[in-house]
Design a protein around this motif. Structure first.
Motif, PDB file in Angstrom:
ATOM      1  N   GLN A   1     -50.302  15.480 -73.244  1.00  0.00           N
ATOM      2  CA  GLN A   1     -49.677  14.276 -72.713  1.00  0.00           C
ATOM      3  C   GLN A   1     -50.680  13.126 -72.650  1.00  0.00           C
TER       4      GLN A   1
ATOM      5  N   GLN B   1     -60.088  21.787 -69.638  1.00  0.00           N
ATOM      6  CA  GLN B   1     -58.884  22.600 -69.470  1.00  0.00           C
ATOM      7  C   GLN B   1     -59.209  23.955 -68.867  1.00  0.00           C
TER       8      GLN B   1
ATOM      9  N   ALA C   1     -48.799  25.752 -69.689  1.00  0.00           N
ATOM     10  CA  ALA C   1     -48.643  24.504 -68.934  1.00  0.00           C
ATOM     11  C   ALA C   1     -49.847  23.594 -69.123  1.00  0.00           C
TER      12      ALA C   1
ATOM     13  N   ARG D   1     -49.909  19.872 -70.756  1.00  0.00           N
ATOM     14  CA  ARG D   1     -50.425  18.722 -70.006  1.00  0.00           C
ATOM     15  C   ARG D   1     -51.515  18.001 -70.795  1.00  0.00           C
TER      16      ARG D   1
ATOM     17  N   GLY E   1     -53.561  13.123 -70.083  1.00  0.00           N
ATOM     18  CA  GLY E   1     -53.644  14.496 -69.582  1.00  0.00           C
ATOM     19  C   GLY E   1     -55.064  14.920 -69.253  1.00  0.00           C
TER      20      GLY E   1
END
Length: 302
Positions: free
Chosen positions: A135, A163, A128, A132, A138
């Motif tokens: 994107q 992240q 996930a 993200r 993100g």
């Protein structure tokens, strides 16, 4: 080839050798191992991958025949591999004198300062987070989600760091800064080891990086990348090897080989710059060792 002066190296302690890419770390480590004994242990996050020998300048088979080496090329693509994994593997080797060599500052800092024991990220959460980050917006969204203490501590321009911090917060409900405040003692305290940081002239290193990458092409780096093309995933850890994305673009017809080569050389120089920034900020108490002291060795070396 001029032999390095090893009179400053204490054979009774573990030795840690750090330095930017192409500065001669591997040559110095091999010289120490041959003269004083010891196990050469990899501390380069890119040299752990089994698919890259030439492209990451891993020790050659001839080097490995001259002294024992460990933690090189032992991780298959498709696996995840963390600094925590690396530390656990190093700990299993500490029954003998180690010569730990590499340019991954996070590995070396964790080894000498300790690493917070943060639970691993569940695979579904990692997937996930990967989605993200790809994107639009993100990265900025992840930064906004972080707790204040973590946001003030990490490099917010580094997608991997952001992240990781986001994943930790989502998985545990605690910010990564909170976890890091509980860092246990290091595996190798300062009294247990000698720490050497290779320094170089910037122009000398830039020229050496360019020469080494062109030599890598002669030695089969493009064939290594071609072999991985069917499973190429630019988001994978193993795909972060310097030069791999540029050579993939060439093999896919988007760049000429000279264009890919020049871009890879630029990427390598930028990587060396980021390494130097880490060393200056977090390894100020290491003993400085001029690159020339390592001797003049033929390529390849890390």
């Amino acid at each position: 080839m001029r032999d390095p002066d090893l009179t400053q190296i204490d054979p009774s302690r573990h030795l840690l050798i750090a330095g930017p890419t192409a500065s001669g770390k591997s040559a110095l480590a091999l010289a120490v191992a041959r003269a004083q004994g010891g196990l050469v242990v990899n501390a380069d996050a890119l040299q752990v991958w089994s698919c890259w020998r030439v492209l990451t300048a891993r020790p050659t088979t001839a080097d490995e025949a001259m002294a024992p080496h460990a933690l090189y090329g032992h991780v298959a693509p498709g696996r995840s591999y963390s600094v925590g994994d690396w530390l656990r593997e190093v700990q299993e080797l500490t029954g003998r004198r180690l010569i730990v060599v590499g340019g991954t500052g996070l590995y070396l800092t964790a080894l000498t300062r300790g690493l917070a024991r943060i639970p691993p990220t569940p695979p579904d959460l990692r997937a996930a987070a990967d989605a993200r980050l790809r994107q639009e917006g993100g990265l900025e969204g992840m930064v906004r989600d972080l707790d204040d203490a973590t946001r003030a501590r990490i490099d917010l321009q580094n997608p991997a760091r952001v992240q990781r911090a986001w994943e930790v917060l989502q998985a545990t409900g605690r910010g990564i800064a909170d976890w890091q405040a509980e860092t246990p003692p290091p595996l190798m305290a300062p009294d247990d080891c000698q720490r050497v940081l290779i320094t170089t002239d910037r122009d000398w290193l830039a020229d050496r990086i360019a020469m080494r990458f062109r030599a890598m092409l002669d030695w089969g780096a493009l064939d290594e990348v071609r072999a991985m093309l069917p499973v190429w995933d630019p988001q994978a850890q193993w795909a972060k090897a310097i030069g791999a994305p540029e050579l993939v673009e060439h093999l896919q017809g988007r760049l000429t080989l000279p264009e890919a080569t020049e871009r890879a050389i630029i990427s390598s120089r930028q990587y060396a710059k980021s390494q130097r920034i880490w060393f200056r900020g977090r390894m100020k108490d290491w003993h400085l060792w001029r690159a020339g002291n390592a001797g003049v060795h033929p390529l390849p070396e890390s």
